[in-house]
Design a protein around this motif. Structure first.
Motif, PDB file in Angstrom:
ATOM      1  N   ARG A  38      28.144  17.702  -0.172  1.00 21.98           N
ATOM      2  CA  ARG A  38      27.381  18.254   0.943  1.00 21.98           C
ATOM      3  C   ARG A  38      25.974  18.685   0.545  1.00 21.98           C
ATOM      4  N   HIS A  39      25.675  18.674  -0.763  1.00 20.94           N
ATOM      5  CA  HIS A  39      24.346  19.074  -1.235  1.00 20.94           C
ATOM      6  C   HIS A  39      23.340  17.931  -1.130  1.00 20.94           C
ATOM      7  N   LEU A  40      23.835  16.700  -1.040  1.00 21.84           N
ATOM      8  CA  LEU A  40      22.969  15.529  -1.016  1.00 21.84           C
ATOM      9  C   LEU A  40      23.105  14.781   0.303  1.00 21.84           C
ATOM     10  N   SER A  41      22.044  14.077   0.672  1.00 17.88           N
ATOM     11  CA  SER A  41      22.061  13.277   1.896  1.00 17.88           C
ATOM     12  C   SER A  41      22.304  11.819   1.521  1.00 17.88           C
ATOM     13  N   LEU A  42      23.558  11.385   1.622  1.00 17.37           N
ATOM     14  CA  LEU A  42      23.980  10.039   1.251  1.00 17.37           C
ATOM     15  C   LEU A  42      24.549   9.347   2.483  1.00 17.37           C
ATOM     16  N   TYR A  43      24.135   8.108   2.708  1.00 19.26           N
ATOM     17  CA  TYR A  43      24.504   7.407   3.928  1.00 19.26           C
ATOM     18  C   TYR A  43      24.887   5.959   3.621  1.00 19.26           C
ATOM     19  N   ILE A  44      25.731   5.385   4.468  1.00 15.07           N
ATOM     20  CA  ILE A  44      25.954   3.940   4.462  1.00 15.07           C
ATOM     21  C   ILE A  44      25.747   3.429   5.885  1.00 15.07           C
ATOM     22  N   GLY A  45      25.310   2.184   5.989  1.00  8.01           N
ATOM     23  CA  GLY A  45      25.073   1.631   7.320  1.00  8.01           C
ATOM     24  C   GLY A  45      24.421   0.268   7.234  1.00  8.01           C
ATOM     25  N   ARG A  46      23.603  -0.038   8.237  1.00 13.09           N
ATOM     26  CA  ARG A  46      22.886  -1.320   8.292  1.00 13.09           C
ATOM     27  C   ARG A  46      21.394  -1.043   8.407  1.00 13.09           C
ATOM     28  N   ASP A  47      20.595  -1.830   7.674  1.00  9.23           N
ATOM     29  CA  ASP A  47      19.152  -1.629   7.720  1.00  9.23           C
ATOM     30  C   ASP A  47      18.535  -2.403   8.887  1.00  9.23           C
ATOM     31  N   ASP A  48      17.206  -2.494   8.905  1.00  8.81           N
ATOM     32  CA  ASP A  48      16.513  -3.143  10.019  1.00  8.81           C
ATOM     33  C   ASP A  48      16.896  -4.602  10.175  1.00  8.81           C
ATOM     34  N   ASP A  49      17.295  -5.238   9.070  1.00  7.35           N
ATOM     35  CA  ASP A  49      17.684  -6.651   9.100  1.00  7.35           C
ATOM     36  C   ASP A  49      19.200  -6.836   9.143  1.00  7.35           C
ATOM     37  N   ALA A  50      19.910  -5.773   9.510  1.00  5.45           N
ATOM     38  CA  ALA A  50      21.376  -5.793   9.655  1.00  5.45           C
ATOM     39  C   ALA A  50      22.098  -6.005   8.328  1.00  5.45           C
ATOM     40  N   ARG A  51      21.453  -5.740   7.209  1.00  6.77           N
ATOM     41  CA  ARG A  51      22.104  -5.840   5.905  1.00  6.77           C
ATOM     42  C   ARG A  51      22.911  -4.563   5.625  1.00  6.77           C
ATOM     43  N   TYR A  52      24.068  -4.715   4.999  1.00  5.09           N
ATOM     44  CA  TYR A  52      24.848  -3.558   4.582  1.00  5.09           C
ATOM     45  C   TYR A  52      24.033  -2.778   3.558  1.00  5.09           C
ATOM     46  N   SER A  53      23.972  -1.458   3.737  1.00  3.08           N
ATOM     47  CA  SER A  53      23.049  -0.661   2.927  1.00  3.08           C
ATOM     48  C   SER A  53      23.638   0.682   2.532  1.00  3.08           C
ATOM     49  N   PHE A  54      23.099   1.204   1.430  1.00  2.00           N
ATOM     50  CA  PHE A  54      23.408   2.552   0.943  1.00  2.00           C
ATOM     51  C   PHE A  54      22.092   3.314   0.856  1.00  2.00           C
ATOM     52  N   ASP A  55      22.037   4.500   1.454  1.00  2.07           N
ATOM     53  CA  ASP A  55      20.821   5.313   1.471  1.00  2.07           C
ATOM     54  C   ASP A  55      21.015   6.625   0.732  1.00  2.07           C
ATOM     55  N   PHE A  56      19.967   7.017   0.001  1.00  2.00           N
ATOM     56  CA  PHE A  56      19.850   8.386  -0.500  1.00  2.00           C
ATOM     57  C   PHE A  56      18.541   8.943   0.040  1.00  2.00           C
ATOM     58  N   ARG A  57      18.607  10.101   0.695  1.00  2.00           N
ATOM     59  CA  ARG A  57      17.421  10.714   1.296  1.00  2.00           C
ATOM     60  C   ARG A  57      17.234  12.109   0.723  1.00  2.00           C
ATOM     61  N   GLY A  58      16.014  12.397   0.292  1.00  2.00           N
ATOM     62  CA  GLY A  58      15.761  13.705  -0.295  1.00  2.00           C
ATOM     63  C   GLY A  58      14.313  13.875  -0.698  1.00  2.00           C
ATOM     64  N   LYS A  59      14.071  14.915  -1.493  1.00  2.00           N
ATOM     65  CA  LYS A  59      12.735  15.220  -1.989  1.00  2.00           C
ATOM     66  C   LYS A  59      12.739  15.038  -3.501  1.00  2.00           C
ATOM     67  N   TYR A  60      11.987  14.061  -3.958  1.00  4.65           N
ATOM     68  CA  TYR A  60      11.953  13.727  -5.380  1.00  4.65           C
ATOM     69  C   TYR A  60      10.669  12.956  -5.662  1.00  4.65           C
ATOM     70  N   LYS A  61      10.378  12.741  -6.928  1.00  3.26           N
ATOM     71  CA  LYS A  61       9.205  11.966  -7.328  1.00  3.26           C
ATOM     72  C   LYS A  61       9.656  10.530  -7.591  1.00  3.26           C
ATOM     73  N   PRO A  62       9.285   9.588  -6.730  1.00  2.00           N
ATOM     74  CA  PRO A  62       9.801   8.212  -6.882  1.00  2.00           C
ATOM     75  C   PRO A  62       9.106   7.448  -8.014  1.00  2.00           C
ATOM     76  N   VAL A  63       9.827   6.516  -8.579  1.00  3.38           N
ATOM     77  CA  VAL A  63       9.287   5.580  -9.555  1.00  3.38           C
ATOM     78  C   VAL A  63       9.637   4.172  -9.081  1.00  3.38           C
ATOM     79  N   ARG A  64       9.005   3.181  -9.667  1.00  2.00           N
ATOM     80  CA  ARG A  64       9.216   1.814  -9.228  1.00  2.00           C
ATOM     81  C   ARG A  64      10.623   1.339  -9.604  1.00  2.00           C
ATOM     82  N   ILE A  65      11.313   0.713  -8.655  1.00  2.00           N
ATOM     83  CA  ILE A  65      12.631   0.113  -8.892  1.00  2.00           C
ATOM     84  C   ILE A  65      12.577  -1.307  -8.346  1.00  2.00           C
ATOM     85  N   SER A  66      12.844  -2.282  -9.182  1.00  2.00           N
ATOM     86  CA  SER A  66      12.771  -3.677  -8.751  1.00  2.00           C
ATOM     87  C   SER A  66      14.101  -4.141  -8.166  1.00  2.00           C
ATOM     88  N   SER A  67      14.008  -5.027  -7.184  1.00  2.00           N
ATOM     89  CA  SER A  67      15.203  -5.584  -6.548  1.00  2.00           C
ATOM     90  C   SER A  67      15.833  -6.633  -7.455  1.00  2.00           C
TER      91      SER A  67
END
Length: 318
Positions: A38-67
């Motif tokens: 309950r401390h983290l915002s974690l989600y599963i669903g479909r993105d804009d292109d209807a792809r199955y997706s896993f989301d993490f939402r929060g406040k952090y300093k992002p770094v580059r992650i390659s697909s």
């Protein structure tokens, strides 16, 4: 053993829950909160292109992650919140993407701050990335059978008998050493043959040569049609991942799979096998028929040979 069984049941049920949720056919851009943290915002669903997706939402300093070829990675900002999203590019791999999602959830189940969670999820993704590369050179049928034999022995014998950590550490097959499994107690050489074959091929002098007694393990598999409910490599890998209880064990297991050249290619599932027989033989220093380096002429540097199974019946163990 009970602990590992509980872990397997828990992970299998959890992955099935994710799979069923994904298959509920909710629309694009629809996500639901998932997981027990309950401390983290974690989600599963479909993105804009209807792809199955896993989301993490929060406040952090992002770094580059390659697909990767199979998992598309996206990061974006919405107000003061950031989103890290992993989306599946190939729906045929949904079952294994669910295992990946469950591993992400497990990796942060006791994490309470966004920054730590972000870097943990990023690290877990890179551990999985090599297994989601179906453009790798394909494993041959013989290589798939050999890997299945070693994985069956790992799952059905070594983990219950020696525990997960010792079993994984003792698994040397991917590292191309002389013995497939070796620890302080014993060594094992695992061979997988087609049903009806009368002999096993020993591919080097050193495979059965040792100053201490060991075991030769033989699996007999019969190739079946793709519609048969039998042993599939990807599913076998998935079932072992479900047994592993922490991130370090999964990291170790996946690293060894990468040494084999394994990935979750769809083509792996086209090869289906039925288990016909499995045998274990005592390889002793006195009577078991094998080549010994010490008694061979120095001019012989390499040798392969075959052993008739009917001739080693007296060494068979229950």
């Amino acid at each position: 053993l009970l602990r590992y069984l509980k872990s397997y049941i828990y992970n299998s049920v959890a992955e099935l829950r994710i799979y069923k949720t994904f298959r509920e056919d909710f629309p694009s851009r629809h996500f639901i909160r998932f997981g027990d943290n309950r401390h983290l915002s974690l989600y599963i669903g479909r993105d804009d292109d209807a792809r199955y997706s896993f989301d993490f939402r929060g406040k952090y300093k992002p770094v580059r992650i390659s697909s990767s070829d199979v998992i598309f990675v996206e990061q974006y900002k919405d107000g003061d919140m950031l989103t890290l999203r992993f989306s599946l590019e190939n729906n045929d791999l949904l079952e294994y993407f669910c295992t990946f999602c469950q591993d992400l959830l497990d990796s942060v189940k006791v994490t309470s701050d966004d920054e730590t969670a972000y870097h943990t999820l990023r690290s877990r993704y890179y551990s999985w990335r090599q297994l989601f590369r179906p453009d790798n050179a394909r494993l041959t049928e013989a290589e798939i059978m050999g890997l299945i034999g070693e994985l069956l022995f790992l799952k059905d014998y070594m983990i219950p008998e020696r525990g997960i950590d010792v079993a994984l550490e003792s698994w040397m097959g991917p590292e191309k050493t002389h013995k497939d499994f070796s620890d302080q107690q014993d060594w094992f050489e695992v061979k997988t043959i087609s049903f009806g074959k009368e002999s096993v091929r020993i591919s080097s002098i050193e495979q059965l040569d040792s100053d201490i007694d060991g075991k030769l393990v033989v699996y007999e598999l019969e190739k079946m049609s793709p519609s048969f409910e039998g042993i599939r490599l990807n599913q076998l890998v998935n079932s072992i991942i479900a047994l592993l209880v922490n991130a370090h064990q999964r990291e170790t297991f996946m690293a060894k799979l990468q040494l084999f050249g394994f990935d979750f290619s769809n083509e792996n599932d086209n090869l289906v096998f039925a288990m016909k027989n499995q045998y274990m033989y005592r390889v002793d220093n006195e009577n078991f028929p094998r080549l010994h380096r010490a008694v061979l002429p120095e001019a012989i540097t390499r040798a392969q040979y075959e052993i008739l199974l009917t001739e080693i019946e007296p060494f068979k163990l229950n």
